[in-house]
Design a protein around this motif. Structure first.
Motif, short mmCIF file in Angstrom:
data_model
loop_
_atom_site.label_atom_id
_atom_site.label_comp_id
_atom_site.label_asym_id
_atom_site.label_seq_id
_atom_site.Cartn_x
_atom_site.Cartn_y
_atom_site.Cartn_z
N LYS A 1 0.88 -1.01 -0.05
CA LYS A 1 -0.07 0.09 -0.06
C LYS A 1 0.79 1.31 -0.11
N ASN A 2 0.60 2.18 -0.70
CA ASN A 2 1.20 3.33 -1.11
C ASN A 2 0.70 4.42 0.16
N CYS A 3 1.59 4.80 1.08
CA CYS A 3 1.19 5.60 2.09
C CYS A 3 1.63 7.07 1.93
N SER A 4 1.82 7.45 0.57
CA SER A 4 1.87 8.81 0.25
C SER A 4 3.67 9.05 0.46
N SER A 5 4.30 8.99 1.64
CA SER A 5 5.49 9.30 1.85
C SER A 5 6.33 8.08 2.20
N TYR A 6 5.69 6.98 2.18
CA TYR A 6 6.36 5.55 2.21
C TYR A 6 5.32 4.55 2.08
N PHE A 7 5.88 3.18 2.08
CA PHE A 7 5.31 2.01 1.61
C PHE A 7 4.97 0.94 2.69
N VAL A 8 3.90 0.40 2.83
CA VAL A 8 3.80 -0.64 3.74
C VAL A 8 3.46 -2.00 3.01
N TYR A 9 3.94 -2.95 3.66
CA TYR A 9 3.78 -4.38 3.04
C TYR A 9 3.33 -5.46 3.69
N GLU A 10 2.12 -6.12 3.23
CA GLU A 10 1.73 -7.43 4.10
C GLU A 10 2.57 -8.48 3.64
N LEU A 11 3.60 -8.89 4.62
CA LEU A 11 4.60 -10.01 4.36
C LEU A 11 4.15 -11.08 5.11
N LYS A 12 4.77 -12.39 4.41
CA LYS A 12 4.54 -13.73 5.01
C LYS A 12 5.95 -14.15 5.29
N PRO A 13 6.17 -15.15 6.18
CA PRO A 13 7.28 -15.95 6.52
C PRO A 13 7.90 -16.41 4.96
N THR A 14 9.32 -16.29 4.98
CA THR A 14 9.95 -16.67 3.63
C THR A 14 9.90 -18.15 3.58
N PRO A 15 10.12 -18.75 2.34
CA PRO A 15 9.98 -20.37 2.14
C PRO A 15 10.78 -21.12 2.94
N GLY A 16 12.12 -20.48 3.36
CA GLY A 16 13.01 -21.35 4.12
C GLY A 16 14.22 -20.45 4.54
N CYS A 17 15.10 -21.08 5.14
CA CYS A 17 16.35 -20.54 5.35
C CYS A 17 17.53 -20.80 4.45
N ASN A 18 18.39 -19.88 4.04
CA ASN A 18 18.32 -18.61 4.36
C ASN A 18 17.69 -17.73 3.20
N ALA A 19 16.67 -17.24 3.53
CA ALA A 19 15.98 -16.30 2.43
C ALA A 19 15.41 -15.10 3.24
N ALA A 20 15.33 -13.97 2.78
CA ALA A 20 14.94 -12.80 3.46
C ALA A 20 14.41 -11.59 2.39
N TYR A 21 13.68 -10.76 2.91
CA TYR A 21 13.25 -9.83 2.11
C TYR A 21 14.36 -8.75 2.15
N CYS A 22 14.76 -8.11 0.76
CA CYS A 22 15.76 -7.06 0.57
C CYS A 22 15.09 -5.58 0.54
N THR A 23 16.04 -4.73 1.04
CA THR A 23 15.78 -3.32 0.55
C THR A 23 16.76 -2.61 -0.20
N ASP A 24 16.39 -1.65 -1.05
CA ASP A 24 16.92 -0.70 -1.85
C ASP A 24 17.69 0.39 -1.08
#
Length: 674
Positions: free
Chosen positions: A138-161
């Motif tokens: 969701k676009n909150c104008s000055s930032y974004f929010v994400y509805e996230l779920k657990p990753t499929p396994g280790c070692n996996a993680a969500y990245c940021t730019d």
């Protein structure tokens, strides 16, 4: 109705009379709750993990790899200097402090679009979208929010730019109030034990203590700032920041793209722990990263690194390039962004740790800057002689730890690998290595040949490919380590006498050594060059050679018409080409020795001399022979006899003890010194 929840709760009604409560009735009331009142732009969890940045490779920003397998399902907002958004571009494995980084397959919604569904891909096993997770954004104008779920396994993680970080670092930072960081704090005088920033979390910091507010701009002394290795700020205008000047040299021949498996080194290699910085490759294994794909299991590793692109010209200077790591039929399964600078006669590389083990940066030889005739190692090891059977010359020797590189044989045991089969057990080893073919001519240059190893009656029990180059006056070999207790042999007939054409070989070095206690020469009689009179006391002397080759194993040559003393002296000196020399000689007057040695003239064949005392002359009971073996193309017997007489005339003044006998190729005696 969508978005609404229905439930019922019991309600108790009271009918109060004179303060006495009685139960009048019990019924149920329905309540409707509308979930749209929970706005994820307001109700979310902030993730301030700087390690999620795509700039963080493996353990560069953390002590161990990260994983979102246990992340609870919910709405999240990323907010750190590592980034505020999930990247919309593909991320290579090993980034974001994890093995399998998550990136957005699509774009973020506009403010008008509001909440949308998108897919996060996890780069795994060479598949850019090996795993997937459906999420909401969701676009909150000055930032974004994400509805996230657990990753499929280790070692996996969500990245940021990291380019999406909207934080003002002057506001969003961490204060370090640690007086012990002062450059005045030596050892542990300001704190109980030496300190370390190894576990410092990647991010923006401000120093604010009595120890100082700034990193020093001068070179901090070792063991200051309460640590062993203090950090200080380099002047950006200083020459120290020029990578052509300030870099680390990697002299590791095993990196050669010719090294398969562990043939050049004892075990598979890995650059996972390579410290980030500028490096220069400089070894017989190569000076440059190859610009073409390298097959797997080369360069002494499983996943070899090669350059996807070309090296810069001198005019281009410093450029950005990509190194690919080949694995499982994917030539660029992993990548590393690096920098390269052309320094005129060589290249330097800004390298980072490899994505994991076993992966390493490769090198390839560039003959334009690494001529093996110039850049090689001299092996002065007489035990390699094919005449050395068993342990006659030495204990058992093996080449299983020989470093891959270019070598030159130069000893009394021979200068060339024999071209005829050598029985097992010779050359002071078990399996004797000989050349199954011929040496190249000068015109042929570098050629590939096969070395056979004799064992159990088989003359070619094992095979090894090597390279050979004719350097006009000598031969160099590109050798690799051998298995078990095998060794390369040398042909004693090729031990050359300096000052003579190839083909004159001293036959009695060992006999001379055992009779008079003189260390055996290497078949080389150095030429005198200028006069010098050493002292009559014993002394240890050493001299350098032009190419820096260590000195050992030969009788030193007199220089400038050197007059030797009557007492023994330990000396070491160098041949004109830098070949090591050393040894012990007893010197003095010896019947008929001329008072002054003749002066060397350009083009003349003047050897050095062996000056012995009268006592040594009496003890010496051997004949010194020089045999002509017919390698200098003298066609007739008259020409051969004339040439031998010329050699005899030159040797007579220098070896007056007992007698000097010369024989021709038929073993016939031709002259004798009186």
């Amino acid at each position: 109705m969508s978005g609404k929840w229905f439930g019922s709760v019991p309600v108790k009604a009271f009918n109060g009379v004179h303060g006495i409560g009685t139960v009048g009735m019990v019924s149920r009331m329905s309540i409707i709750l509308d979930s749209t009142h929970t706005d994820p732009c307001e109700d979310h969890t902030v993730l301030s993990d700087t390690w999620r940045s795509t700039s963080c490779q493996w353990k560069e920003c953390v002590s161990k790899e990260k994983c979102d397998k246990n992340l609870p399902t919910g709405w999240y907002r990323f907010k750190s200097s590592g980034g505020w958004k999930i990247p919309e571009f593909r991320v290579a494995p090993g980034h974001c402090s994890t093995s399998y980084p998550g990136w957005l397959e699509g774009s973020h919604p506009t403010l008008e679009q509001g909440e949308v569904k998108q897919t996060v891909c996890f780069n795994w096993d060479g598949n850019l979208c090996g795993w997937k997770r459906e999420i909401k954004i969701k676009n909150c104008s000055s930032y974004f929010v994400y509805e996230l779920k657990p990753t499929p396994g280790c070692n996996a993680a969500y990245c940021t730019d990291p380019n999406s970080a909207l934080t003002d670092t002057c506001v969003d930072h961490t204060v370090l109030n640690q007086p012990w960081k002062s450059s005045d704090c030596t050892g542990t005088e300001c704190v109980g034990e030496l300190q370390c920033d190894k576990d410092l979390v990647y991010g923006w910091y401000r120093f604010n203590s009595s120890g100082g507010w700034k990193i020093p701009e001068f070179r901090a002394e070792v063991r200051h700032c309460s640590t062993g290795s203090p950090g200080w700020l380099e002047d950006p205008n200083s020459a120290l920041t020029d990578p052509c000047v300030d870099h680390t040299v990697l002299n590791q021949p095993w990196r050669s793209s010719d090294c398969t498996g562990t043939e050049c080194v004892g075990q598979v290699q890995c650059d996972r722990d390579l410290v980030y910085g500028w490096y220069r490759f400089n070894s017989s294994g190569g000076w440059k990263i190859p610009e073409t794909a390298v097959p797997v299991r080369r360069c002494s590793t499983r996943r070899p690194g090669w350059l996807e692109g070309s090296h810069p010209t001198l005019e281009q200077g410093e450029v950005n390039r990509t190194v690919c790591f080949n694995w499982k039929e994917n030539l660029c399964r992993w990548k590393r962004e690096i920098k390269i600078k052309n320094c005129g006669s060589y290249f330097v590389y800004e390298l980072k740790p490899t994505p994991g083990c076993n992966a390493a940066y490769c090198t390839v030889a560039d003959l334009s800057v690494a001529d093996p005739c110039v850049n090689h190692t001299v092996l002065d090891q007489p035990w390699r002689s094919a005449e050395c059977n068993g342990t006659v010359c030495s204990t058992r020797k093996c080449d299983n730890k020989l470093n891959h590189g270019w070598y030159r044989f130069k000893s009394s045991g021979g200068w060339k690998i024999p071209e005829t089969p050598i029985p097992e057990g010779h050359c002071s080893t078990h399996r004797s290595g000989w050349l199954n073919g011929s040496h190249p001519t000068l015109e042929q240059g570098v050629v590939t040949r096969t070395v056979c190893l004799s064992w159990k009656g088989k003359l070619c029990h094992r095979l090894h490919q090597i390279k050979i180059k004719n350097c006009s006056h000598y031969i160099v070999y590109e050798l690799k380590s051998l298995q078990d207790c095998d060794a390369y042999c040398t042909d004693p007939k090729t031990a050359q006498v300096q000052g003579y054409p190839e083909g004159f070989t001293r036959q009695v070095d060992k006999e001379v050594s055992s009779s008079v206690g003189v260390a055996p020469t290497s078949g080389i009689i150095p030429s005198p060059t200028h006069e010098e009179e050493p002292s009559r006391q014993s002394s240890d002397q050493s001299s350098s050679v032009p190419d820096g080759t260590p000195t050992s194993g030969r009788i030193p040559s007199p220089t400038h018409g050197e007059v030797s003393s009557g007492q023994s002296s330990d000396q070491s000196s160098s041949d004109p080409d830098g070949t090591p020399t050393s040894g012990k000689s007893t010197t003095g007057e010896c019947g008929g020795q001329s008072d002054q040695s003749p002066t060397a003239q350009a083009g003349s064949l003047i050897p050095g001399f062996l000056s012995l005392s009268e006592e040594d002359c009496e003890a010496m009971d051997v004949e010194v022979q020089v045999m002509y073996v017919g390698n200098n193309k003298l066609e007739t017997d008259e020409q051969k006899a004339a040439y031998i007489r010329q050699v005899q005339d030159m040797l007579r003044p220098y070896l007056p003890c007992k007698k000097l006998e010369l024989t021709n190729s038929q073993g016939e005696k031709t002259a004798q010194n009186e």
